[in-house]
Design a protein around this motif. Structure first.
Motif, PDB file in Angstrom:
ATOM      1  N   ILE A  13      25.972  34.585  21.163  1.00 55.54           N
ATOM      2  CA  ILE A  13      26.107  35.522  20.093  1.00 55.54           C
ATOM      3  C   ILE A  13      25.835  36.786  19.292  1.00 55.54           C
ATOM      4  CG2 ILE A  13      24.365  35.270  17.774  1.00 55.54           C
ATOM      5  CD1 ILE A  13      23.667  32.948  18.321  1.00 55.54           C
ATOM      6  N   CYS A  14      24.678  37.117  20.723  1.00 57.41           N
ATOM      7  CA  CYS A  14      24.397  38.792  21.218  1.00 57.41           C
ATOM      8  C   CYS A  14      25.240  39.374  22.301  1.00 57.41           C
ATOM      9  CB  CYS A  14      23.002  39.422  21.012  1.00 57.41           C
ATOM     10  SG  CYS A  14      21.965  38.703  22.272  1.00 57.41           S
ATOM     11  N   GLY A  15      25.724  37.889  22.984  1.00 59.55           N
ATOM     12  CA  GLY A  15      25.776  39.213  24.406  1.00 59.55           C
ATOM     13  C   GLY A  15      25.866  39.393  25.688  1.00 59.55           C
ATOM     14  N   LYS A  16      24.144  39.342  25.745  1.00 57.62           N
ATOM     15  CA  LYS A  16      23.192  39.549  26.240  1.00 57.62           C
ATOM     16  C   LYS A  16      23.051  39.356  27.633  1.00 57.62           C
ATOM     17  CE  LYS A  16      17.976  39.222  27.071  1.00 57.62           C
ATOM     18  NZ  LYS A  16      17.665  37.553  26.848  1.00 57.62           N
ATOM     19  N   GLN A  17      23.233  39.423  29.092  1.00 58.16           N
ATOM     20  CA  GLN A  17      22.789  38.511  29.792  1.00 58.16           C
ATOM     21  C   GLN A  17      21.853  37.135  29.786  1.00 58.16           C
ATOM     22  OE1 GLN A  17      23.622  40.551  33.427  1.00 58.16           O
ATOM     23  NE2 GLN A  17      24.204  38.562  34.262  1.00 58.16           N
ATOM     24  N   LEU A  18      22.138  36.542  30.357  1.00 56.78           N
ATOM     25  CA  LEU A  18      21.271  34.929  30.616  1.00 56.78           C
ATOM     26  C   LEU A  18      19.983  34.698  31.648  1.00 56.78           C
ATOM     27  CD1 LEU A  18      23.815  32.778  28.136  1.00 56.78           C
ATOM     28  CD2 LEU A  18      21.399  33.888  27.284  1.00 56.78           C
ATOM     29  N   ASN A  19      19.326  34.798  31.306  1.00 57.92           N
ATOM     30  CA  ASN A  19      18.331  33.847  32.722  1.00 57.92           C
ATOM     31  C   ASN A  19      18.345  32.356  32.349  1.00 57.92           C
ATOM     32  OD1 ASN A  19      16.856  33.343  30.927  1.00 57.92           O
ATOM     33  ND2 ASN A  19      15.421  35.156  30.590  1.00 57.92           N
ATOM     34  N   THR A  20      17.687  31.993  33.766  1.00 59.04           N
ATOM     35  CA  THR A  20      17.651  30.750  34.133  1.00 59.04           C
ATOM     36  C   THR A  20      16.986  29.920  32.404  1.00 59.04           C
ATOM     37  OG1 THR A  20      15.838  30.896  35.486  1.00 59.04           O
ATOM     38  CG2 THR A  20      18.102  30.664  36.438  1.00 59.04           C
ATOM     39  N   TRP A  21      15.726  30.282  32.251  1.00 66.61           N
ATOM     40  CA  TRP A  21      14.808  30.748  30.848  1.00 66.61           C
ATOM     41  C   TRP A  21      15.884  29.996  29.612  1.00 66.61           C
ATOM     42  CZ3 TRP A  21      11.203  26.808  29.717  1.00 66.61           C
ATOM     43  CH2 TRP A  21      11.084  27.381  28.154  1.00 66.61           C
ATOM     44  N   ASP A  22      16.999  31.272  29.440  1.00 65.02           N
ATOM     45  CA  ASP A  22      18.133  31.202  28.092  1.00 65.02           C
ATOM     46  C   ASP A  22      18.315  29.768  28.117  1.00 65.02           C
ATOM     47  OD1 ASP A  22      16.973  33.765  27.205  1.00 65.02           O
ATOM     48  OD2 ASP A  22      18.059  34.644  28.602  1.00 65.02           O
ATOM     49  N   ASP A  23      19.288  29.393  29.793  1.00 70.03           N
ATOM     50  CA  ASP A  23      20.312  28.505  29.572  1.00 70.03           C
ATOM     51  C   ASP A  23      19.572  27.270  29.687  1.00 70.03           C
ATOM     52  OD1 ASP A  23      22.846  27.846  30.523  1.00 70.03           O
ATOM     53  OD2 ASP A  23      21.782  27.277  32.657  1.00 70.03           O
ATOM     54  N   LYS A  24      17.977  26.481  29.641  1.00 74.90           N
ATOM     55  CA  LYS A  24      17.150  26.036  30.072  1.00 74.90           C
ATOM     56  C   LYS A  24      16.524  25.067  28.274  1.00 74.90           C
ATOM     57  CE  LYS A  24      13.925  23.871  32.537  1.00 74.90           C
ATOM     58  NZ  LYS A  24      12.211  24.143  33.633  1.00 74.90           N
ATOM     59  N   CYS A  25      16.547  26.399  27.932  1.00 79.47           N
ATOM     60  CA  CYS A  25      16.349  26.425  26.682  1.00 79.47           C
ATOM     61  C   CYS A  25      17.381  25.857  25.321  1.00 79.47           C
ATOM     62  CB  CYS A  25      15.606  27.737  25.672  1.00 79.47           C
ATOM     63  SG  CYS A  25      13.899  27.978  26.072  1.00 79.47           S
ATOM     64  N   SER A  26      18.619  26.768  25.975  1.00 82.81           N
ATOM     65  CA  SER A  26      20.500  25.851  25.230  1.00 82.81           C
ATOM     66  C   SER A  26      20.685  24.150  25.868  1.00 82.81           C
ATOM     67  CB  SER A  26      21.219  27.317  25.541  1.00 82.81           C
ATOM     68  OG  SER A  26      21.377  28.314  25.186  1.00 82.81           O
ATOM     69  N   LYS A  27      20.493  24.721  26.702  1.00 84.10           N
ATOM     70  CA  LYS A  27      20.546  22.766  27.136  1.00 84.10           C
ATOM     71  C   LYS A  27      19.215  22.436  26.507  1.00 84.10           C
ATOM     72  CE  LYS A  27      22.844  23.609  31.423  1.00 84.10           C
ATOM     73  NZ  LYS A  27      22.486  23.724  33.318  1.00 84.10           N
ATOM     74  N   THR A  28      18.214  22.040  26.312  1.00 82.71           N
ATOM     75  CA  THR A  28      17.447  20.819  26.224  1.00 82.71           C
ATOM     76  C   THR A  28      17.347  21.262  24.239  1.00 82.71           C
ATOM     77  OG1 THR A  28      15.471  22.320  26.923  1.00 82.71           O
ATOM     78  CG2 THR A  28      14.805  20.915  25.606  1.00 82.71           C
ATOM     79  N   LEU A  29      17.465  22.571  23.519  1.00 86.77           N
ATOM     80  CA  LEU A  29      18.012  22.344  22.472  1.00 86.77           C
ATOM     81  C   LEU A  29      19.432  21.543  21.870  1.00 86.77           C
ATOM     82  CD1 LEU A  29      16.338  25.130  20.862  1.00 86.77           C
ATOM     83  CD2 LEU A  29      15.705  22.451  20.590  1.00 86.77           C
ATOM     84  N   ALA A  30      20.667  21.334  23.095  1.00 86.44           N
ATOM     85  CA  ALA A  30      21.915  20.519  23.381  1.00 86.44           C
ATOM     86  C   ALA A  30      22.602  21.616  22.295  1.00 86.44           C
ATOM     87  CB  ALA A  30      21.815  19.282  22.255  1.00 86.44           C
TER      88      ALA A  30
END
Length: 67
Positions: A13-30
Motif C-alpha cells: 500500500i505505502c511502499g515502506k520496507q517491511l520488517n519481520t513483525w509486519d510480515d508476521k501480521c500480514s500472514k496472520t491476517l491472511a
C-alpha cells in the motif's frame, strides 16, 4: 532485547520496507501480499497498539520486545 529485522519486501500500500513483525501480521491476517502494520491498522480504523492487542489476545501472536 531482540528487535524485528528489515526484510526484502515492501508494503503493497505505502511502499515502506517491511520488517519481520509486519510480515508476521500480514500472514496472520491472511493477506495475499505483505502490508505494513500501520496500513493494516489504518484499514481497520484502529491504532497500532490496538492492532497488537487484538493480534495477541485473539491469535496469540505478540511482537518482539524491540517493537
Amino acid at each position: 532485547m531482540k528487535k524485528s529485522n528489515l526484510i526484502d519486501k515492501h508494503c503493497n500500500i505505502c511502499g515502506k520496507q517491511l520488517n519481520t513483525w509486519d510480515d508476521k501480521c500480514s500472514k496472520t491476517l491472511a493477506y495475499k501480499t505483505s502490508v505494513c502494520e500501520k496500513c493494516i491498522a489504518k484499514e481497520y480504523d484502529i491504532s497500532t497498539d490496538e492492532l497488537r492487542d487484538k493480534l495477541e489476545n485473539f491469535f496469540g501472536v505478540r511482537p518482539c520486545m524491540g517493537i
